[in-house]
Design a protein around this motif. Structure first.
Motif, PDB file in Angstrom:
ATOM      1  N   ALA A   1      19.211 -37.744 -66.824  1.00 30.54           N
ATOM      2  CA  ALA A   1      20.535 -37.804 -67.441  1.00 30.54           C
ATOM      3  C   ALA A   1      21.543 -37.733 -66.311  1.00 30.54           C
ATOM      4  O   ALA A   1      21.317 -37.064 -65.301  1.00 30.54           O
ATOM      5  CB  ALA A   1      20.736 -36.637 -68.407  1.00 30.54           C
ATOM      6  N   SER A   2      22.656 -38.440 -66.460  1.00 29.23           N
ATOM      7  CA  SER A   2      23.635 -38.447 -65.377  1.00 29.23           C
ATOM      8  C   SER A   2      25.015 -38.790 -65.894  1.00 29.23           C
ATOM      9  O   SER A   2      25.174 -39.266 -67.021  1.00 29.23           O
ATOM     10  CB  SER A   2      23.221 -39.448 -64.288  1.00 29.23           C
ATOM     11  OG  SER A   2      23.480 -40.778 -64.692  1.00 29.23           O
ATOM     12  N   VAL A   3      25.999 -38.550 -65.054  1.00 25.86           N
ATOM     13  CA  VAL A   3      27.355 -39.042 -65.267  1.00 25.86           C
ATOM     14  C   VAL A   3      27.741 -39.838 -64.022  1.00 25.86           C
ATOM     15  O   VAL A   3      27.393 -39.477 -62.903  1.00 25.86           O
ATOM     16  CB  VAL A   3      28.373 -37.913 -65.520  1.00 25.86           C
ATOM     17  CG1 VAL A   3      28.210 -37.352 -66.907  1.00 25.86           C
ATOM     18  CG2 VAL A   3      28.267 -36.822 -64.472  1.00 25.86           C
ATOM     19  N   ARG A   4      28.464 -40.936 -64.246  1.00 23.02           N
ATOM     20  CA  ARG A   4      28.808 -41.842 -63.141  1.00 23.02           C
ATOM     21  C   ARG A   4      30.220 -42.351 -63.352  1.00 23.02           C
ATOM     22  O   ARG A   4      30.676 -42.512 -64.489  1.00 23.02           O
ATOM     23  CB  ARG A   4      27.812 -43.004 -63.109  1.00 23.02           C
ATOM     24  CG  ARG A   4      28.068 -44.073 -62.046  1.00 23.02           C
ATOM     25  CD  ARG A   4      26.898 -45.040 -62.005  1.00 23.02           C
ATOM     26  NE  ARG A   4      27.196 -46.270 -61.267  1.00 23.02           N
ATOM     27  CZ  ARG A   4      26.301 -47.222 -61.022  1.00 23.02           C
ATOM     28  NH1 ARG A   4      25.050 -47.090 -61.463  1.00 23.02           N
ATOM     29  NH2 ARG A   4      26.644 -48.310 -60.354  1.00 23.02           N
ATOM     30  N   THR A   5      30.913 -42.628 -62.258  1.00 23.75           N
ATOM     31  CA  THR A   5      32.237 -43.230 -62.357  1.00 23.75           C
ATOM     32  C   THR A   5      32.119 -44.740 -62.490  1.00 23.75           C
ATOM     33  O   THR A   5      31.138 -45.339 -62.062  1.00 23.75           O
ATOM     34  CB  THR A   5      33.080 -42.930 -61.109  1.00 23.75           C
ATOM     35  OG1 THR A   5      32.497 -43.561 -59.967  1.00 23.75           O
ATOM     36  CG2 THR A   5      33.206 -41.425 -60.867  1.00 23.75           C
TER      37      THR A   5
END
Length: 499
Positions: A237-241
């Motif tokens: 799971a991740s968050v990215r710009t």
């Protein structure tokens, strides 16, 4: 208890992720789909450090030129003036004016100081010819002819107490804005709409997995949380710009400081220099301590080139001048098939307070226009007949040079990174002349106000201009116009500040 190997795949969330970033993995850009589904965009503006340049003495001969040059370069400018009506007449309607008097500290309001990141001080005691018609005054201010001068203000109040008041008022604001050798990339303590539109969840749903995460701006942090699952061969799971446009240039810095509070798990911090979706990434893994705030310091030299979790031996080092996107990930894999030893499927959470580049060279935050000759009154062996009028008449002018020197000393002892410019006789002649910088307060000559204004603006972005005091004049033997780096490279920093 082990997690089930199969789970229902969420096609709706898959396309929602694609629409946010505007890309299908491995197939290329489908900007049309992103526009169709959301009407949004797949790039964001490069994060910039906000801030205002405060110009004190903005209606003076140098100050009004500084304001104009800053505006031409796109800076946010605020002008401190004693008379707002006169300020409008001189500076125009497009200038942010605040009426205040530096000799009266109670007038230096929060409105004046809001978001100030640097100060250019062009203040000075008003000096004028004792008498004379308009042509006389014009010749006086242009340096064409000398007339007996008189001071309109009290030099002690303006040149010393006024400078001290301005330093006291701005010191805490400049400190809150951040260290001059750091660059704020994201500050989640100050949430904005731009931040909300920059970051999105990017989970293993794009690979058929079932993990699910979100990022929310709560409690002055970016709160990255969710559930990571190994079902369907997933596990991240991740968050990215979205991609930065233009790319973020951090080439003047040594690395990234990440301020976080985690849950004991091991995460990855990822940078990309290629705008393509499925491109080489540069990774750094870090462990967290449950419920403890700490700073992860990541030198650019320690980022590992990786493609789909496999390290690349022939890839070049991270190009910190071309940062296209940022990502934070929790994954069951480390690199090259190795497992993340601190990974466990289930609920996770990571709070991020800020992200900034560190290790940059300090830049001036307080640029001050003083005067050549400030150390000469009372100097043993000085031939007054050969000195400029201000030196010869220092006592008659209320000790103007003596108090300018006291103001300089206040700046040098303030702890604020500074540049102190000591121009020789100021004129209204055309700019872009050859200039000479000297230390020791011995040179005589002239210099036009246009070049001094340009010098003040240039100093804001030149590390070699930090913590120096120098005299400046024009002349055929000086550096050619525009060679600011060469001019400053010849200077040594003030002795009392050299470690």
């Amino acid at each position: 208890m082990t997690e089930k190997n199969q789970a229902k795949w969420d096609a709706g969330r898959f396309f929602k992720t694609l629409s946010y970033f505007g890309i299908i993995p491995f197939l290329g850009n489908i900007r049309w789909l992103q526009k169709l589904l959301t009407g949004g965009k797949n790039t964001v503006s490069t994060p910039e450090t906000p801030g205002v340049i405060l110009v004190a003495g903005a209606t003076g001969g140098v100050g009004k030129r500084v304001v104009r040059k800053l505006q031409q370069r796109g800076y946010q400018v605020r002008s401190l003036v004693r008379d707002a009506r006169r300020g409008r007449e001189i500076l125009g309607d497009r200038v942010d004016l605040v009426e205040a008097d530096i000799t009266l500290p109670e007038t230096l309001s929060d409105r004046l100081l809001k978001d100030v990141k640097a100060v250019i001080s062009c203040i000075g005691t008003r000096v004028q010819p004792v008498e004379g018609d308009t042509p006389t005054r014009e010749k006086y201010y242009q340096g064409i002819k000398f007339y007996l001068p008189e001071v309109v203000d009290t030099p002690e109040m303006v040149e010393y107490h006024g400078i001290q008041n301005l330093l006291d008022a701005t010191r805490s604001q400049l400190s809150r804005f951040g260290n001059p050798d750091e660059k704020i990339i994201f500050d989640f303590r100050k949430p904005t709409q731009d931040l909300k539109e920059t970051w999105g969840a990017l989970d293993d749903i794009v690979m058929g997995g079932a993990s699910e995460s979100t990022v929310r701006l709560v409690d002055e942090t970016a709160f990255f949380s969710g559930y990571v699952s190994t079902a369907n061969s997933g596990g991240f799971a991740s968050v990215r710009t979205r991609n930065f446009e233009p790319p973020l240039d951090l080439s003047d810095y040594e690395g990234i400081d990440l301020r976080v509070k985690g849950d004991g798990k091991r995460y990855k911090f990822i940078l990309r220099t290629d705008p393509k979706w499925d491109s080489v990434s540069y990774c750094y893994s870090f462990d967290t301590v449950p419920n403890i705030w700490f700073t992860v310091r990541i030198p650019f030299s320690e980022f590992i080139p990786v493609f789909r979790a496999k390290t690349l031996q022939d890839a070049g080092p991270l190009d910190s001048s071309q940062i296209r996107s940022v990502q934070i990930m929790l994954s069951k894999f480390e690199y090259d098939g190795e497992l993340n030893q601190n990974f466990k499927p289930g609920v996770f959470q990571l709070q991020i307070e800020s992200m900034k580049a560190y290790g940059g060279q300090k830049l001036p935050r307080f640029v001050h226009v003083s005067s050549a000759g400030v150390t000469r009154p009372g100097r043993p062996g000085l031939n007054l007949e050969e000195e400029p009028p201000a030196v010869r008449m220092n006592d008659q002018l209320g000790g103007i040079l003596t108090w300018k020197l006291r103001g300089e000393e206040a700046i040098r002892s303030s702890g604020i990174p500074y540049t102190i410019v000591r121009p020789c006789a100021l004129t209204e002649e055309p700019g872009t002349q050859r200039l000479t910088f000297e230390r020791g307060d011995t040179i005589k000559g002239k210099v036009n106000r246009e070049d001094i204004a340009e010098l003040c603006v240039q100093a804001l972005d030149i590390p070699a201009a930090c913590n120096v005091t120098f005299e400046v004049k024009e002349g055929d033997s000086g550096h050619p116009p525009g060679d600011w780096t060469g001019l400053f490279s010849d200077l040594q920093r003030d002795r009392e500040l050299v470690s």
